[in-house]
Design a protein around this motif. Sequence first.
Motif, PDB file in Angstrom:
ATOM      1  N   CYS A   1       0.834  -1.199   0.000  1.00 38.83           N
ATOM      2  CA  CYS A   1       0.000   0.000   0.000  1.00 38.83           C
ATOM      3  C   CYS A   1       0.864   1.242   0.000  1.00 38.83           C
ATOM      4  O   CYS A   1       1.335   1.681   1.045  1.00 38.83           O
ATOM      5  CB  CYS A   1      -0.923   0.001   1.214  1.00 38.83           C
ATOM      6  SG  CYS A   1      -2.119   1.343   1.200  1.00 38.83           S
TER       7      CYS A   1
ATOM      8  N   SER B   1     -11.154  -5.748   2.473  1.00 35.73           N
ATOM      9  CA  SER B   1     -10.399  -5.573   1.232  1.00 35.73           C
ATOM     10  C   SER B   1     -10.847  -4.336   0.467  1.00 35.73           C
ATOM     11  O   SER B   1     -10.030  -3.660  -0.168  1.00 35.73           O
ATOM     12  CB  SER B   1     -10.537  -6.822   0.356  1.00 35.73           C
ATOM     13  OG  SER B   1     -11.899  -7.066   0.035  1.00 35.73           O
ATOM     14  N   ASP B   2     -12.137  -4.007   0.526  1.00 35.76           N
ATOM     15  CA  ASP B   2     -12.623  -2.832  -0.198  1.00 35.76           C
ATOM     16  C   ASP B   2     -12.018  -1.550   0.374  1.00 35.76           C
ATOM     17  O   ASP B   2     -11.581  -0.670  -0.379  1.00 35.76           O
ATOM     18  CB  ASP B   2     -14.150  -2.757  -0.121  1.00 35.76           C
ATOM     19  CG  ASP B   2     -14.828  -3.824  -0.971  1.00 35.76           C
ATOM     20  OD1 ASP B   2     -14.132  -4.434  -1.809  1.00 35.76           O
ATOM     21  OD2 ASP B   2     -16.041  -4.042  -0.787  1.00 35.76           O
TER      22      ASP B   2
ATOM     23  N   HIS C   1      -9.255  -1.291   2.157  1.00 36.74           N
ATOM     24  CA  HIS C   1      -7.818  -1.320   1.889  1.00 36.74           C
ATOM     25  C   HIS C   1      -7.529  -0.864   0.461  1.00 36.74           C
ATOM     26  O   HIS C   1      -6.663  -0.019   0.222  1.00 36.74           O
ATOM     27  CB  HIS C   1      -7.295  -2.738   2.110  1.00 36.74           C
ATOM     28  CG  HIS C   1      -5.849  -2.921   1.778  1.00 36.74           C
ATOM     29  ND1 HIS C   1      -4.845  -2.721   2.687  1.00 36.74           N
ATOM     30  CD2 HIS C   1      -5.240  -3.285   0.620  1.00 36.74           C
ATOM     31  CE1 HIS C   1      -3.675  -2.953   2.109  1.00 36.74           C
ATOM     32  NE2 HIS C   1      -3.890  -3.301   0.859  1.00 36.74           N
ATOM     33  N   SER C   2      -8.263  -1.397  -0.491  1.00 39.05           N
ATOM     34  CA  SER C   2      -8.041  -1.058  -1.899  1.00 39.05           C
ATOM     35  C   SER C   2      -8.364   0.402  -2.176  1.00 39.05           C
ATOM     36  O   SER C   2      -7.645   1.079  -2.924  1.00 39.05           O
ATOM     37  CB  SER C   2      -8.891  -1.967  -2.794  1.00 39.05           C
ATOM     38  OG  SER C   2      -8.521  -3.323  -2.642  1.00 39.05           O
TER      39      SER C   2
END
Length: 254
Positions: free
Chosen positions: A7, A23-24, A26-27
């Motif tokens: 990241c 995950s959403d 984080h992305s």
Amino acid sequence: MHQTSDCAGLSERHRPVGLGLGSDAHSAFCALIDGHRMERRAGTIITLEGEGEGDGNGDGTVYFVLSGWLISSKSTLDGHRQIVDVMLPGDSRDPGSAGGDMSAIEIQALTDTTLAVIEGRDWTRLLDQHPDIGRAVNRAGKAATWRMCERMLRLGKGSAESIIAFTLCELCLRSTDHGLIAGRKFHIPMTQQQLGDLCGLSAVHVCRTLRRLERNGILTVTDHMDIVVDDLDILTEIAEIDPDTLRQEIIPAA
């Protein structure tokens, strides 16, 4: 020094979001950061986006540190500077005033630096869509307030030794993985003048204080501000801190 993640090149320790994010989130965080990167050389005054062009809506611009050291400061009309804070990887700052059309501070790169410069509305949208990130950023803001209040207390009411001892302890804890350990070296990429501007002291006063701490066997300091804590108990006594407590208060928990 730090193991990097996928990241934006930030370590887990320096991301303002803890482990366990979905995950959403984080992305989304990584995409926003990586899409707004800029690099600046040491000594550069950061040109603040939109200064003088605000419409009073308070959106502002957020500066997120990806690598390097920066300082935020204010100066008097006759040129005397007070460094307000040191910004390290993982720190973010909106330097705008309440009206949104002026900067409250000046930001300068102490070292070669990588930043993400994000429009306030985009940053706000990210925090609104992902509350976990918002809570982590809030924790980081509380940690920044704590360290600045502790430093201000010693600047206004403490001795030169106490403010310098506290500032060295703070910067060591924030910039290293090993923390405050006797015999371990850490580096501060600041001149004695810059350290004085942070501590409210002249460069001469900083030099004399560091020499006194060296003579008393508390620190070893090289010309390039490589510092070894030789007597941790005495240093923390002068700084009026407990290292574990200070770490908990100024390092945002994941």
